[in-house]
Design an enzyme around this catalytic site. Structure first.
Site, PDB file in Angstrom:
ATOM      1  CE  LYS A 186      -4.033  -1.801  -0.115  1.00 39.28           C
ATOM      2  NZ  LYS A 186      -4.812  -1.610  -1.368  1.00 39.28           N
ATOM      3  CB  CYS A 379      29.155   0.887  34.882  1.00 38.40           C
ATOM      4  SG  CYS A 379      29.006   2.502  35.662  1.00 38.40           S
ATOM      5  CD  GLU A 403      22.814   2.679  42.492  1.00 39.57           C
ATOM      6  OE1 GLU A 403      23.937   2.190  42.267  1.00 39.57           O
ATOM      7  OE2 GLU A 403      21.985   2.877  41.593  1.00 39.57           O
ATOM      8  CG  HIS A 514      29.159   2.801  30.401  1.00 34.60           C
ATOM      9  ND1 HIS A 514      28.281   1.750  30.577  1.00 34.60           N
ATOM     10  CD2 HIS A 514      28.974   3.616  31.451  1.00 34.60           C
ATOM     11  CE1 HIS A 514      27.590   1.938  31.682  1.00 34.60           C
ATOM     12  NE2 HIS A 514      27.993   3.069  32.234  1.00 34.60           N
ATOM     13  CD  GLU A 516      28.742  -0.017  27.391  1.00 28.95           C
ATOM     14  OE1 GLU A 516      29.905  -0.230  27.810  1.00 28.95           O
ATOM     15  OE2 GLU A 516      27.788   0.267  28.148  1.00 28.95           O
TER      16      GLU A 516
HETATM   17  N1  GLN Z   1      24.209   2.791  39.624  1.00 30.88           N
HETATM   18  C1  GLN Z   1      25.637   2.835  39.567  1.00 30.88           C
HETATM   19  C2  GLN Z   1      26.167   4.233  39.836  1.00 30.88           C
HETATM   20  O1  GLN Z   1      25.453   5.199  39.730  1.00 30.88           O
HETATM   21  C3  GLN Z   1      26.154   2.312  38.243  1.00 30.88           C
HETATM   22  C4  GLN Z   1      25.769   3.146  37.082  1.00 30.88           C
HETATM   23  C5  GLN Z   1      26.017   2.449  35.781  1.00 30.88           C
HETATM   24  O2  GLN Z   1      26.132   1.242  35.717  1.00 30.88           O
HETATM   25  N2  GLN Z   1      26.057   3.209  34.694  1.00 30.88           N
HETATM   26  O3  GLN Z   1      27.325   4.374  40.140  1.00 30.88           O
END
Ligand code: GLN
Length: 542
Positions: A186, A379, A403, A514, A516
């Site tokens: 379509k 992390c 945390e 990170h 990645e």
């Molecule tokens: N919650 C954790 C912190 O604030 C890890 C954060 C994360 O994995 N990006 O340190």
């Protein structure tokens, strides 16, 4: 002279505008042009940093510490151009800035209106820092017709008018649904979507038509006629087997050729061997490994977009297919992790926030450590591995992260003060949630002779991107090192643990950053390359 390509979308969302923009960027680079990619997001959040990954997918962090839309990750992966804070803006940011300027009296008593004040701010954003760039590709989030998108469409319309047709191009991505009862594709939704654009004063120059099957001559003719386009400018965008095939597919359908033609540029064949090689590796790997990812947002792939891609890149580097087994770590709190993990070749705990599922992650880290399965903690995944080691090896039975609430053994604790370059940054527990973490690229010194030094090809200083509020507490370092954990990466001032590893383990590495976010298909991140390599070795053992 910078040329501007605007990429808009219609009919439905999630058609892959970001990928289309990224693929076009890669194709223009292959033709020898320099590119920058930008994204305009019409929602009212100031940035996506506070949005739930369920709503918005991953938050992509730039070197300069901006929390941005995940499409910037595609841009960077496809072009290798590091994205910056100035590459993503939301309506919320634009309005915040306009209103702040109004409060300061910058508008000299004028009545502040969407047109011209908001549209001018959008135009200034699009055209900023484009010196020396051949092409600025600018994607507009959402679909044409959305109320909040109107100022953005108006701004790009004005830019087309001001810069002229020879410096601007509008590409519009639509969907051609197949109706099985009628056995027909379509074109009507596409026609309507283009009408909607035209009503805003924008005539698309190129239409990208997403479809799950070949688009016949007749449909192409119809779309071209009703949408005011040459037939060659109607580009089929069929589903690809891998996202890295998208540049090659688009090239075959003439997307970049039509863009060059529009701007009066050379249309000879570009060299796409880089992408052919990547696709060959992705589609025809020799080895195969299975990696368990114990996370939180496991039913939404977009929440871990860059991670997914970085693992694929690790596979490309090892000529290996990487199967992912997503596990909601919470289930380990009631169930034995062994049946879920005993046949995998690597375990990865990704970034995360909050207490839910944390104990499950700690169990997964313990399994990996004890069973000598390659473990990669990113992390939050590093923090959980350190808590696990503190509890099981160093005798700190109440080890935890602050945390999750007050605790008397804060092996992971709140970061209230740290150095960024030669500046001290300070936060406290009551600060706003938006943009107040340790964000962006920070340097890390690597311990000579460590496994990570070898992985990073001998480097002793690296730079990686961060997004977190809590840190492994240096006060526990000696006790943890005494039981076999090595702090092999530290911030240059020696205050913040950046990398931990277990030298006696086949592959056990946790990183506070990170990695990645910086991995690319043509330049896999060394940690992912090494992790998948270790998983491959493991696969020969189990
Ligand atoms: N919650 C954790 C912190 O604030 C890890 C954060 C994360 O994995 N990006 O340190």
């Amino acid at each position: 002279m910078t040329r501007f390509v605007f990429i808009t979308g219609g009919v439905v969302s999630s058609l892959g505008k970001g990928l289309s923009a990224a693929a076009l960027g890669a194709l223009l680079q292959a033709r020898g042009y320099s590119v920058r990619l930008r994204k305009l997001d019409p929602y009212l959040n100031v940035d996506p940093g506070t949005m739930s990954p369920y709503q918005h997918g991953e938050v992509y962090v730039t070197d300069d510490g901006a929390e941005t839309d995940l499409d910037l990750g595609h841009y960077e992966r496809f072009t290798g151009v590091p994205s910056r804070r100035s590459d993503n803006v939301t309506a919320g940011r634009i309005y915040t800035d306009v209103i702040a300027r109004e409060r300061q009296g910058d508008y000299l008593g004028a009545t502040i209106q969407v047109i011209p004040h908001v549209t001018d701010a959008i135009k200034a954003f699009i055209t900023a820092e484009t010196d020396g760039v051949d092409f600025l590709l600018c994607e507009i989030g959402g679909t044409v017709g959305d109320i909040e998108g109107l100022p953005f469409f108006e701004a790009i319309r004005q830019l087309g008018y001001e810069l002229g047709r020879k410096r601007t191009l509008y590409a519009h991505l639509t969907l051609l649904p197949y109706i099985s009862a009628a056995r027909e594709l379509k074109t009507k939704p596409t026609q309507h979507s283009v009408k909607e654009l035209q009503a805003l004063g924008i005539q698309p120059d190129i239409l990208l038509c997403r479809c799950d099957r070949e688009i016949g001559e007749e449909e192409v003719r119809k779309i071209a006629l009703f949408c005011n386009l040459r037939k060659e400018a109607v580009i089929p965008a069929l589903d690809a087997r891998s996202i890295y095939e998208v540049p090659l597919r688009y090239h075959k359908q003439g997307f970049d050729t039509q863009v060059c033609r529009h701007f009066g540029l050379d249309t000879s064949e570009p060299d796409l061997s880089r992408w052919e090689h990547i696709v060959e590796r992705v589609l025809k790997p020799e080895g195969e490994v299975t990696i368990a990812i114990a996370g939180k947002y496991t039913d939404l792939q977009d929440a871990y977009k860059s991670l997914n891609e970085a693992l694929t890149h690790g596979g490309i580097a090892n000529n290996t297919r990487v199967n992912l087994r997503w596990i909601a770590s919470e289930i380990f709190e009631n169930e034995d992790p062994v049946p879920h993990l005993e046949d995998v070749h690597g375990i990865l705990i990704p970034g995360g926030f909050g207490e839910r599922g944390a104990e499950g992650k700690i169990k997964a880290a313990r399994f990996a450590r004890e069973r000598r399965v390659p473990y990669f903690g990113i992390c939050f995944g590093m923090q959980m591995a350190v808590i696990e080691a503190a509890r099981s090896l160093a005798g700190v039975s109440r080890a935890n992260s602050s945390e999750f609430g007050a605790c008397d053994e804060p092996v992971v604790g709140l970061l209230t003060e740290w150095m960024h370059g030669n500046r001290t940054e300070r936060r406290n527990i009551d600060d706003d949630l938006g943009g107040t973490m340790r964000l962006g690229a920070y340097p890390c010194d690597i311990a000579p002779g460590s496994r990570v030094q070898e992985i990073y090809d001998g480097a002793l200083h690296i730079n990686e991107r961060h997004r977190h509020r809590y840190e492994v507490n240096i006060g526990y370092k000696d006790r943890l090192e005494a039981v076999g954990l090595r702090f092999s990466g530290m911030s240059p001032d020696g205050a913040l643990p950046e990398i931990v590893e277990i030298p006696e383990h086949p592959w056990f590495i946790g990183v506070q950053f990170h990695p990645e976010l910086k991995s690319k298909p043509f330049e896999p991140h060394p940690l992912f390359e090494s992790f998948i390599g270790a998983a491959l070795t493991q696969s020969r053992l189990v």
